[in-house]
Scaffold this active site. Structure first.
Site, PDB file in Angstrom:
ATOM      1  N   HIS A  62      -2.999   7.305   2.676  1.00  0.00           N
ATOM      2  CA  HIS A  62      -3.504   6.048   2.119  1.00  0.00           C
ATOM      3  C   HIS A  62      -4.806   5.721   2.844  1.00  0.00           C
ATOM      4  O   HIS A  62      -4.905   5.845   4.063  1.00  0.00           O
ATOM      5  CB  HIS A  62      -2.475   4.941   2.331  1.00  0.00           C
ATOM      6  CG  HIS A  62      -3.034   3.576   2.134  1.00  0.00           C
ATOM      7  ND1 HIS A  62      -3.752   3.229   1.005  1.00  0.00           N
ATOM      8  CD2 HIS A  62      -3.038   2.468   2.926  1.00  0.00           C
ATOM      9  CE1 HIS A  62      -4.141   1.978   1.109  1.00  0.00           C
ATOM     10  NE2 HIS A  62      -3.727   1.494   2.268  1.00  0.00           N
ATOM     11  N   ASN A  87     -10.268   0.283   0.533  1.00  0.00           N
ATOM     12  CA  ASN A  87      -8.805   0.313   0.466  1.00  0.00           C
ATOM     13  C   ASN A  87      -8.374  -0.210  -0.914  1.00  0.00           C
ATOM     14  O   ASN A  87      -8.506  -1.402  -1.187  1.00  0.00           O
ATOM     15  CB  ASN A  87      -8.245  -0.551   1.598  1.00  0.00           C
ATOM     16  CG  ASN A  87      -6.725  -0.613   1.605  1.00  0.00           C
ATOM     17  OD1 ASN A  87      -6.073  -0.228   0.646  1.00  0.00           O
ATOM     18  ND2 ASN A  87      -6.172  -1.119   2.695  1.00  0.00           N
ATOM     19  N   CYS A 102       0.824  -1.225   0.000  1.00  0.00           N
ATOM     20  CA  CYS A 102       0.000   0.000   0.000  1.00  0.00           C
ATOM     21  C   CYS A 102       0.856   1.272   0.000  1.00  0.00           C
ATOM     22  O   CYS A 102       0.340   2.352  -0.298  1.00  0.00           O
ATOM     23  CB  CYS A 102      -0.932   0.018   1.201  1.00  0.00           C
ATOM     24  SG  CYS A 102      -2.057  -1.375   1.231  1.00  0.00           S
TER      25      CYS A 102
HETATM   26  O1  UT7 Z   1      -3.706  -0.975   3.744  1.00  0.00           O
HETATM   27  C1  UT7 Z   1      -2.847  -1.071   4.852  1.00  0.00           C
HETATM   28  C2  UT7 Z   1      -3.063  -2.242   5.671  1.00  0.00           C
HETATM   29  N1  UT7 Z   1      -4.379  -2.531   6.185  1.00  0.00           N
HETATM   30  C3  UT7 Z   1      -4.853  -1.942   7.277  1.00  0.00           C
HETATM   31  O2  UT7 Z   1      -4.349  -0.954   7.712  1.00  0.00           O
HETATM   32  C4  UT7 Z   1      -5.995  -2.617   8.010  1.00  0.00           C
HETATM   33  C5  UT7 Z   1      -5.805  -2.440   9.496  1.00  0.00           C
HETATM   34  N2  UT7 Z   1      -6.798  -3.112  10.341  1.00  0.00           N
HETATM   35  C6  UT7 Z   1      -8.096  -2.741  10.360  1.00  0.00           C
HETATM   36  O3  UT7 Z   1      -8.545  -1.879   9.641  1.00  0.00           O
HETATM   37  C7  UT7 Z   1      -8.984  -3.417  11.402  1.00  0.00           C
HETATM   38  O4  UT7 Z   1      -8.209  -4.200  12.261  1.00  0.00           O
HETATM   39  C8  UT7 Z   1     -10.121  -4.283  10.773  1.00  0.00           C
HETATM   40  C9  UT7 Z   1     -11.137  -3.404  10.101  1.00  0.00           C
HETATM   41  C10 UT7 Z   1      -9.540  -5.274   9.790  1.00  0.00           C
HETATM   42  C11 UT7 Z   1     -10.848  -5.056  11.883  1.00  0.00           C
HETATM   43  O5  UT7 Z   1     -11.359  -4.143  12.854  1.00  0.00           O
HETATM   44  P1  UT7 Z   1     -11.106  -4.375  14.402  1.00  0.00           P
HETATM   45  O6  UT7 Z   1     -11.757  -3.275  15.108  1.00  0.00           O
HETATM   46  O7  UT7 Z   1      -9.633  -4.570  14.613  1.00  0.00           O
HETATM   47  O8  UT7 Z   1     -11.930  -5.672  14.663  1.00  0.00           O
HETATM   48  P2  UT7 Z   1     -11.438  -7.110  15.214  1.00  0.00           P
HETATM   49  O9  UT7 Z   1     -10.685  -7.843  14.164  1.00  0.00           O
HETATM   50  O10 UT7 Z   1     -10.790  -6.952  16.557  1.00  0.00           O
HETATM   51  O11 UT7 Z   1     -12.813  -7.815  15.450  1.00  0.00           O
HETATM   52  C12 UT7 Z   1     -13.754  -7.368  16.464  1.00  0.00           C
HETATM   53  C13 UT7 Z   1     -14.986  -8.245  16.376  1.00  0.00           C
HETATM   54  C14 UT7 Z   1     -14.672  -9.732  16.382  1.00  0.00           C
HETATM   55  O12 UT7 Z   1     -15.716 -10.406  17.049  1.00  0.00           O
HETATM   56  P3  UT7 Z   1     -15.524 -10.869  18.595  1.00  0.00           P
HETATM   57  O13 UT7 Z   1     -14.325 -11.780  18.602  1.00  0.00           O
HETATM   58  O14 UT7 Z   1     -15.309  -9.611  19.357  1.00  0.00           O
HETATM   59  O15 UT7 Z   1     -16.827 -11.559  18.892  1.00  0.00           O
HETATM   60  C15 UT7 Z   1     -14.737 -10.118  14.928  1.00  0.00           C
HETATM   61  O16 UT7 Z   1     -15.070 -11.472  14.702  1.00  0.00           O
HETATM   62  O17 UT7 Z   1     -15.672  -7.984  15.147  1.00  0.00           O
HETATM   63  C16 UT7 Z   1     -15.857  -9.214  14.434  1.00  0.00           C
HETATM   64  N3  UT7 Z   1     -15.768  -8.912  13.008  1.00  0.00           N
HETATM   65  C17 UT7 Z   1     -16.852  -8.576  12.275  1.00  0.00           C
HETATM   66  N4  UT7 Z   1     -18.136  -8.437  12.596  1.00  0.00           N
HETATM   67  C18 UT7 Z   1     -18.991  -8.076  11.621  1.00  0.00           C
HETATM   68  C19 UT7 Z   1     -14.656  -8.879  12.208  1.00  0.00           C
HETATM   69  N5  UT7 Z   1     -15.018  -8.540  10.961  1.00  0.00           N
HETATM   70  C20 UT7 Z   1     -16.355  -8.347  10.973  1.00  0.00           C
HETATM   71  C21 UT7 Z   1     -17.296  -7.973   9.998  1.00  0.00           C
HETATM   72  N6  UT7 Z   1     -18.588  -7.860  10.367  1.00  0.00           N
HETATM   73  N7  UT7 Z   1     -16.943  -7.728   8.722  1.00  0.00           N
END
Ligand code: UT7
Length: 329
Positions: free
Chosen positions: A256, A286, A116
């Site tokens: 980005h 993204n 990225c």
């Molecule tokens: O381009 C450069 C590189 N990329 C990035 O910079 C991406 C960086 N990371 C992120 O943007 C975030 O970490 C994500 C958007 C990928 C995820 O968000 P998060 O706030 O870190 O969520 P998480 O992975 O900690 O998940 C929280 C909860 C989990 O459920 P439990 O375990 O709390 O019950 C996940 O299973 O949200 C759940 N979850 C979802 N729920 C509904 C994860 N994805 C989804 C979804 N819909 N799409």
């Protein structure tokens, strides 16, 4: 200040495929909701290519627009540098396909891989070629078909990515959009946080790699999230110091577009109002290395910066890699 000729961006162009994939569309395919995606990422919809469209197809459209804006013909281009994590194929380079489709018969061509951050890396290379006098006209492209490497059943990654392309023409200074400084960084010890494990020499493609989905993006979201904020803040502070500026002197931050919460957290750490950051992640998600040149094109078309304003491009991605570029608009 760096020595040599001044290097300017003399034309900007972008291209987005027409097909829209909304959060509601995704919520019909998997266990997610528009509310979760919007709140956790800022994304409402993204563009997706039709079957049979490759990254070079998007890149050529964006490049033609950038060349037209710069009033440069394809035969005047000395070098094409394309940043992409979704090349048409492993080799030859996507830049070679772009060269052929543009009819840029006097151009060298190669791809650059910094995920990225790749557009900022490629811009830095273009600036060096132009500033040294070695090249007159460099076409820098950021183009991605992220939908082709996205695992749609994986709700933690598939909601993030979209397809698109942006391009700029870099030439000796014309007093507008001068690339003043560039700063690049990397940390390969965290390579596993964001990767496509299979399909290269370490783990060649096989029936097993396909069955296990190892040819798709694997992202450790929370860790990448933290690293993105730390390194984007750091590379903005470095750029300000190198230009004898305070971070508040930047008229606009062009980040980005990875997650609106990353961008807002970085702005808060820098003590800058979030309104100073350009945002279009809501429309495109993204798009990896295409996101910054697409943003630049929207800024240019909307005349959101005026001559003399100072903007900073800032990127972060797999590698890990990061980078910034100060542009005197
Ligand atoms: O381009 C450069 C590189 N990329 C990035 O910079 C991406 C960086 N990371 C992120 O943007 C975030 O970490 C994500 C958007 C990928 C995820 O968000 P998060 O706030 O870190 O969520 P998480 O992975 O900690 O998940 C929280 C909860 C989990 O459920 P439990 O375990 O709390 O019950 C996940 O299973 O949200 C759940 N979850 C979802 N729920 C509904 C994860 N994805 C989804 C979804 N819909 N799409």
């Amino acid at each position: 200040m760096e020595k040599g000729y001044k290097a300017s961006i003399t034309g900007v162009g972008s291209f987005l495929p027409e097909k829209v994939l909304t959060n509601d569309d995704l919520s019909k395919m998997l266990d997610t909701t528009d509310e979760w995606i919007t709140k956790r990422t800022g994304i409402r919809e993204r563009r997706i290519v039709e079957n049979g469209v490759a990254t070079s197809d998007l890149a050529v459209e964006a490049s033609l627009r950038a060349l037209e804006a710069a009033n440069v013909s394809p035969t005047e281009v000395d070098l094409i540098i394309t940043s992409t994590v979704t090349p048409d194929c492993l080799f030859p380079s996507t830049s070679c396909y772009i060269q052929e489709k543009l009819g840029a018969r006097n151009a060298g061509a190669f791809d650059l891989l910094a995920a990225c951050s790749g557009f900022v890396y490629a811009l830095s290379v273009a600036k060096s070629f132009v500033a040294s006098g070695a090249m007159k006209t460099v076409l820098v492209v950021g183009a991605e078909c992220m939908s082709k490497i996205t695992d749609y059943p994986d709700r933690s990654t598939c909601i993030l990515f979209g397809d698109g392309a942006g391009a700029v023409v870099v030439q000796q200074g014309n007093g507008r959009r001068e690339i003043v400084t560039t700063h690049l960084g990397s940390d390969g010890s965290k390579a596993e946080l964001l990767t496509i494990p299979a399909g290269g020499s370490k783990l060649p493609a096989s029936r097993e790699t396909v069955e296990s989905g190892s040819h798709y993006i694997k992202l450790r979201g929370k860790e990448v999230f933290k690293q993105a904020i730390i390194n984007m803040v750091d590379v903005i502070i470095k750029a300000a110091a190198a230009n004898d500026m305070q971070v508040e002197d930047f008229d606009m931050v062009i980040p980005h577009q990875s997650n609106i919460r990353i961008i807002e957290a970085a702005m808060e750490k820098l003590g800058l109002p979030k309104e100073k950051a350009f945002i279009n992640i809501n429309k495109y998600g993204n798009t990896s290395s295409a996101s910054i040149p697409i943003a630049m094109d929207e800024i240019e078309k909307g005349q959101m910066l005026k001559p003399g304003d100072t903007a900073i491009l800032v990127a972060f991605g797999g590698g890990l890699t990061w980078g910034s570029s100060v542009i005197k608009w």
